[in-house]
Scaffold this motif. Structure first.
Motif, PDB file in Angstrom:
ATOM      1  N   ALA A 145       1.583  -7.335   5.541  1.00  0.00           N
ATOM      2  CA  ALA A 145       1.141  -8.234   4.604  1.00  0.00           C
ATOM      3  C   ALA A 145       1.713  -8.611   3.288  1.00  0.00           C
ATOM      4  O   ALA A 145       1.712  -9.399   2.207  1.00  0.00           O
ATOM      5  CB  ALA A 145       0.358  -8.571   4.846  1.00  0.00           C
ATOM      6  N   ASN A 146       2.597  -7.528   2.938  1.00  0.00           N
ATOM      7  CA  ASN A 146       2.832  -7.821   1.679  1.00  0.00           C
ATOM      8  C   ASN A 146       4.603  -7.493   1.752  1.00  0.00           C
ATOM      9  O   ASN A 146       5.116  -6.444   1.742  1.00  0.00           O
ATOM     10  CB  ASN A 146       2.600  -6.294   0.824  1.00  0.00           C
ATOM     11  N   PRO A 147       5.014  -8.334   1.970  1.00  0.00           N
ATOM     12  CA  PRO A 147       6.548  -8.604   1.673  1.00  0.00           C
ATOM     13  C   PRO A 147       7.586  -7.242   0.137  1.00  0.00           C
ATOM     14  O   PRO A 147       8.164  -7.414   0.780  1.00  0.00           O
ATOM     15  CB  PRO A 147       6.642  -9.505   1.901  1.00  0.00           C
ATOM     16  N   TYR A 150       9.032  -5.239   5.064  1.00  0.00           N
ATOM     17  CA  TYR A 150       8.911  -6.749   5.974  1.00  0.00           C
ATOM     18  C   TYR A 150       8.323  -8.023   5.847  1.00  0.00           C
ATOM     19  O   TYR A 150       7.007  -8.270   4.604  1.00  0.00           O
ATOM     20  CB  TYR A 150       7.986  -5.709   6.909  1.00  0.00           C
ATOM     21  N   ASP A 151       8.611  -8.950   6.252  1.00  0.00           N
ATOM     22  CA  ASP A 151       8.185 -10.490   5.396  1.00  0.00           C
ATOM     23  C   ASP A 151       8.244 -11.419   6.578  1.00  0.00           C
ATOM     24  O   ASP A 151       8.904 -12.010   7.354  1.00  0.00           O
ATOM     25  CB  ASP A 151       8.880 -11.180   4.397  1.00  0.00           C
ATOM     26  N   ASN A 152       6.425 -11.380   7.050  1.00  0.00           N
ATOM     27  CA  ASN A 152       6.764 -12.877   8.504  1.00  0.00           C
ATOM     28  C   ASN A 152       5.067 -13.266   7.474  1.00  0.00           C
ATOM     29  O   ASN A 152       3.713 -13.080   6.999  1.00  0.00           O
ATOM     30  CB  ASN A 152       6.297 -11.809   9.340  1.00  0.00           C
ATOM     31  N   PRO A 153       5.573 -14.766   6.970  1.00  0.00           N
ATOM     32  CA  PRO A 153       4.315 -15.562   6.709  1.00  0.00           C
ATOM     33  C   PRO A 153       3.257 -15.828   8.001  1.00  0.00           C
ATOM     34  O   PRO A 153       1.777 -16.015   7.527  1.00  0.00           O
ATOM     35  CB  PRO A 153       4.907 -16.981   6.200  1.00  0.00           C
ATOM     36  N   GLU A 154       3.240 -15.539   8.882  1.00  0.00           N
ATOM     37  CA  GLU A 154       2.556 -15.693   9.885  1.00  0.00           C
ATOM     38  C   GLU A 154       1.504 -13.961   9.613  1.00  0.00           C
ATOM     39  O   GLU A 154       0.200 -14.722   9.436  1.00  0.00           O
ATOM     40  CB  GLU A 154       3.343 -15.811  11.320  1.00  0.00           C
ATOM     41  N   GLN A 204       1.153 -12.645   7.148  1.00  0.00           N
ATOM     42  CA  GLN A 204       0.672 -12.889   5.925  1.00  0.00           C
ATOM     43  C   GLN A 204      -0.561 -13.810   6.041  1.00  0.00           C
ATOM     44  O   GLN A 204      -2.191 -13.284   5.261  1.00  0.00           O
ATOM     45  CB  GLN A 204       1.569 -13.026   5.154  1.00  0.00           C
ATOM     46  N   SER A 205      -0.366 -14.446   6.312  1.00  0.00           N
ATOM     47  CA  SER A 205      -1.401 -15.552   6.814  1.00  0.00           C
ATOM     48  C   SER A 205      -2.747 -15.273   7.249  1.00  0.00           C
ATOM     49  O   SER A 205      -4.156 -15.819   6.989  1.00  0.00           O
ATOM     50  CB  SER A 205      -1.183 -17.269   7.680  1.00  0.00           C
ATOM     51  N   TYR A 236      -3.250 -11.930   7.834  1.00  0.00           N
ATOM     52  CA  TYR A 236      -4.387 -11.239   7.099  1.00  0.00           C
ATOM     53  C   TYR A 236      -5.302 -11.497   5.919  1.00  0.00           C
ATOM     54  O   TYR A 236      -6.422 -11.254   6.200  1.00  0.00           O
ATOM     55  CB  TYR A 236      -2.959 -10.495   5.979  1.00  0.00           C
ATOM     56  N   THR A 237      -4.433 -12.777   5.570  1.00  0.00           N
ATOM     57  CA  THR A 237      -5.046 -13.377   4.044  1.00  0.00           C
ATOM     58  C   THR A 237      -6.654 -13.689   5.216  1.00  0.00           C
ATOM     59  O   THR A 237      -7.768 -14.285   4.494  1.00  0.00           O
ATOM     60  CB  THR A 237      -4.671 -14.414   3.676  1.00  0.00           C
TER      61      THR A 237
END
Length: 506
Positions: free
Chosen positions: A421-423, A429-433, A435-436, A438-439
């Motif tokens: 979840a850390n780009p 690896y960069d996936n906003p979904e 990251q969201s 995981y938050t």
């Protein structure tokens, strides 16, 4: 609000809570935690063979499993700790409460706790220790305290921590270096000495050879079962086996799977232990051609994971970023399979039929994994060049500068899904979904709901083929019949030795 209470006779119960696993030979193994052939000798010395020696003993400012493995729970303690299967339990705290909104943690200290120098521990020591973690970026665990709003001591036996927002991982973070308690104002040089509260004290360190602990007879809890523990550092696997067979150690950890036959016909019991080791084949998602999901999927399809695990000799298949001992684990074997023909078709579709890639690997991992990958990739038309480097070079080139195609390393830390979840992490690896999700998982107070969100995010990561998880590592340990209660699981990250005994002959 919920409350957890320290179990009675916690230390003596450790062996009973361990999951009993079969020996690597496939036959039923005697339980090293069972009653040993003689009477436990309280004056005995336990000799344990380890591989990786720490560079210094300052666990506050130095990271690494070599420090956590021997120091946590033995020399230093936190308010809470964790069992071999990663369940959180009280330690210096007799109990704790977490408010219903997940923001306020209240800990009550056990009575009679003293540091090794004889000074009584109070809540002020806990506050000072945790304030250092919160405010000093050089202290281990600083990032894990990012959500901490305040740390206070309402009285000498109570500590209260308030968060700015709920963090499902916060309590677990207190089971690691971030949660260790040190004496306020202490001037001990932690690189070479210690002043903890644990059941053992440090007596000597012969660098390059051994570290020795002695039983702390003033320990506030149940006293350790042996008078002394000697950790012998033997980086050569064959030499480690020879030392054990010659009687130099009663326990040998990290037995090389290729050498287990050396113990056949001996009195040693071989056990396998679960870990959170994720043997990760990292893809540089930010670098062509690995920024193409078709290429990443093709590489995963090319790998015969079952055969690789067999070649390694210890481990289980793992098709996603969360191992069985962590929240959010699920079987993701349906995401990927061994299919060289489909791999070749994807590479052709991506215009990468004659692909050449470099695998950067720390030299101490050996050649088994690279040999399997070279062979599997060659079958789909991918040429793999292996660059074996010293670990400092790996840290500089791969981890820091992200200058690599593929890399292999064991990610041993529990609950480290946040790396995906850390780009800015070296995976790229960069996936906003993800990251969201995981938050949300961190901020969800309900543990089961949090685990569901993690599982959802982990499946996306695997379906994106952000990396390949070659296997979930297992540790093989050789244990003398004189030894009782030696831990089995998670011993690459910590070995709580207070409940271990060594018996005399009958």
């Amino acid at each position: 609000m919920f409350r957890r209470t320290r179990r009675l006779a916690l230390i003596s119960a450790i062996a009973a809570t361990a999951v009993i696993l079969s020996a690597c030979t496939g036959t039923a193994a005697p339980d090293p935690g069972a009653t040993s052939p003689g009477k436990p000798d309280p004056d005995a010395t336990l000799q344990v063979g380890l591989v990786l020696e720490p560079t210094n003993l300052d666990i506050r400012h130095t990271s690494g499993a070599a420090l956590e493995q021997i120091l946590i729970d033995n020399i230093y303690e936190g308010l809470v700790s964790r069992t071999e299967d990663n369940e959180i339990e009280a330690r210096l705290a007799s109990d704790y409460e977490v408010s219903s909104d997940g923001l306020t943690y209240t800990f009550t200290l056990n009575d009679g706790i003293t540091f090794h120098n004889g000074t009584a521990l109070t809540s002020a020591d806990v506050v000072a220790s945790y304030e250092a973690v919160r405010t000093d970026a050089t202290v281990q665990g600083n990032a894990e305290f990012a959500d901490v709003a305040s740390i206070t001591a309402p009285d000498a036996a109570t500590v209260q921590i308030v968060l700015n927002k709920p963090n499902q991982n916060f309590l677990f973070s207190l089971t690691g270096p971030a949660g260790l308690v040190f004496q306020a104002g202490d001037t001990t040089d932690l690189k070479t000495a210690e002043n903890g509260t644990g059941p053992f004290t440090l007596t000597r360190w012969s660098k390059g050879n051994a570290i020795t602990f002695a039983r702390n007879d003033s320990y506030w809890g149940e006293k350790a079962g042996v008078a002394e523990v000697e950790f012998q550092y033997i980086p050569d696997f064959t030499a480690g086996v020879n030392t054990a067979l010659d009687g130099g150690v009663q326990v040998l950890t990290a037995v090389d799977p290729n050498l287990v036959s050396e113990f056949e016909g001996t009195d040693f019991t071989l056990t396998t232990g679960r870990t959170t080791d994720k043997a990760t084949l990292a893809f540089n998602n930010a670098k062509a051609p690995l920024d193409d999901v078709r290429v990443r999927e093709a590489l995963r399809l090319a790998i015969d994971h079952e055969a690789l695990v067999e070649a390694v000799g210890a481990g289980t298949t793992l098709y996603g970023p969360i191992p069985e001992l962590d929240p959010g684990y699920q079987d993701l074997s349906d995401v990927i399979s061994y299919d060289p023909e489909k791999a070749k078709a994807l590479l052709k579709e991506a215009g990468q039929e004659d692909l050449e890639l470099t695998l950067t690997i720390p030299s101490f991992y050996g050649t088994t994994v690279p040999k399997v990958l070279i062979s599997d990739f060659a079958k789909v038309g991918v040429t793999l060049e292996v660059e074996s480097v010293e670990f400092p070079a790996w840290l500089e080139d791969v981890y820091t500068n992200h200058d690599y195609d593929l890399s292999f390393v064991l990610h041993v830390e529990p609950r480290d899904f946040g790396n995906f979840a850390n780009p800015d992490y070296y995976f790229g690896y960069d996936n906003p979904e993800v990251q969201s999700l995981y938050t949300k998982a961190l901020e969800t107070v309900d543990a089961d709901e949090s685990a569901k969100l993690l599982a959802e995010a982990a499946k996306i990561v695997s379906e994106d083929h952000a990396a390949d998880w070659l296997y979930n590592g297992e540790t093989i340990t050789a244990v003398s019949p004189a030894v009782s209660g030696f831990p089995k699981d998670s011993i690459n990250s910590r070995i709580d030795l207070a409940g271990v005994t060594v018996s005399t002959e009958k």
